[in-house]
Write an enzyme that holds these catalytic residues in place. Structure first.
Site, PDB file in Angstrom:
ATOM      1  N   CYS A  57       0.840  -1.211   0.000  1.00 26.14           N
ATOM      2  CA  CYS A  57       0.000   0.000   0.000  1.00 26.14           C
ATOM      3  C   CYS A  57       0.870   1.254   0.000  1.00 26.14           C
ATOM      4  CB  CYS A  57      -0.918   0.025   1.218  1.00 26.14           C
ATOM      5  SG  CYS A  57      -2.031  -1.382   1.311  1.00 26.14           S
ATOM      6  N   ARG A 140      -7.749  -4.476  -3.142  1.00 24.37           N
ATOM      7  CA  ARG A 140      -7.321  -3.309  -3.941  1.00 24.37           C
ATOM      8  C   ARG A 140      -8.316  -3.131  -5.087  1.00 24.37           C
ATOM      9  NH1 ARG A 140      -2.331  -2.627  -1.675  1.00 24.37           N
ATOM     10  NH2 ARG A 140      -1.541  -4.588  -0.857  1.00 24.37           N
TER      11      ARG A 140
HETATM   12  C1  BEZ Z   1       0.621  -4.599   1.892  1.00 28.84           C
HETATM   13  O1  BEZ Z   1       1.810  -4.793   1.923  1.00 28.84           O
HETATM   14  O2  BEZ Z   1       0.126  -3.545   1.500  1.00 28.84           O
HETATM   15  C2  BEZ Z   1      -0.295  -5.692   2.339  1.00 28.84           C
HETATM   16  C3  BEZ Z   1       0.087  -6.998   2.103  1.00 28.84           C
HETATM   17  C4  BEZ Z   1      -0.754  -8.013   2.533  1.00 28.84           C
HETATM   18  C5  BEZ Z   1      -1.941  -7.716   3.194  1.00 28.84           C
HETATM   19  C6  BEZ Z   1      -2.314  -6.400   3.393  1.00 28.84           C
HETATM   20  C7  BEZ Z   1      -1.490  -5.377   2.964  1.00 28.84           C
END
Ligand code: BEZ
Length: 249
Positions: A57, A140
């Site tokens: 993110c 997402r």
């Molecule tokens: C992230 O790195 O944004 C992420 C990865 C796995 C689950 C939720 C967020």
């Protein structure tokens, strides 16, 4: 024989392409917004991310913020959402600015609104919660909403996969080009490449197209005709110029 579909997953609702974007009022890092009313006359990329203070993110927010002006050049605003609270959002965005570099982008300030949705009301209405993936975080999701507040494209990625931002910009340019020139865009289209002219609606037009291909229209067959629109013509139709936005049409 009739087929049956069995599913243990609860039915979920989500806005579909062509639907009006569901409206809501929300608290954001830039103050309260009325969505989509506050964005009338603009294109919007409304997207969700799973959680603040997570690496994928973070890379996405740095990229979105770095491309914000480029999206604005195509009359397109960004609005983000996660089910985290406002103070988490503020702390995360400050951390991004103060500490995080990604692909040479650093000191990046996120100035587009990030919605807090602790109740998950908005995320659920937009089909951003997919319990098979995670019932406590949004996936997402990307909703492209047009200046009339209509959903024009929907793209979903799982938690582990960061979005492709070239594609998001390509989607905006392609939709605006389709609207302005009344054409469709073929696989992997980019401005300057041939566009698809509407399929012939009558036998007469089909015959005319196949026999008389001298109006800049080239046909593989009666149903598959393209024409060239130079990249500069596309860009000058859809890109905001220095004097300000002039609506396509
Ligand atoms: C992230 O790195 O944004 C992420 C990865 C796995 C689950 C939720 C967020």
């Amino acid at each position: 024989m009739t087929s049956t579909v069995e599913s243990t997953a609860p039915a979920a609702t989500m806005p579909r392409i062509g639907d009006p974007a569901p409206s809501f009022t929300a608290v954001t890092t830039q103050g309260e917004i009325n969505f989509p009313a506050d964005y009338a006359g603009k294109w919007v990329i409304f997207f969700s991310h799973p959680a603040d203070f997570t690496p994928v993110c973070t890379s996405e927010f740095i990229t979105f913020a770095s491309m914000q002006e480029e999206f604005a050049a195509y009359n397109t605003e960004l609005v983000g959402l996660s089910v985290d609270g406002l103070y988490s959002h503020i702390a995360w965005l400050r951390t991004i600015k103060d500490k995080i570099a990604f692909r040479g982008m650093r000191d990046v300030e996120v100035t587009f609104p990030l919605i807090e949705d602790v109740s998950m009301d908005i995320a659920r209405r937009y089909g951003m919660i997919m319990p098979g993936e995670d019932s406590t975080k949004a996936v997402r999701a990307v909703f492209v909403i047009d200046p009339e507040g209509v959903v024009r494209a929907v793209i979903y990625y799982p938690l582990s996969l960061g979005r492709n931002f070239d594609e998001l910009l390509r989607v905006i340019k392609a939709l605006q080009t389709a609207d302005h020139f009344e054409v469709a865009t073929p696989a992997d289209w980019r401005p300057g490449e041939p566009v698809i002219v509407p399929t012939a609606g009558s036998c007469g037009t089909a015959k005319e197209r196949m026999e008389n291909q001298d109006h800049g229209v080239e046909c593989e067959d009666w149903f598959f005709c393209t024409k060239k629109i130079p990249a500069e013509e596309v860009e000058s139709a859809i890109r905001r110029d220095q004097r300000g936005w002039e609506p396509a049409g």
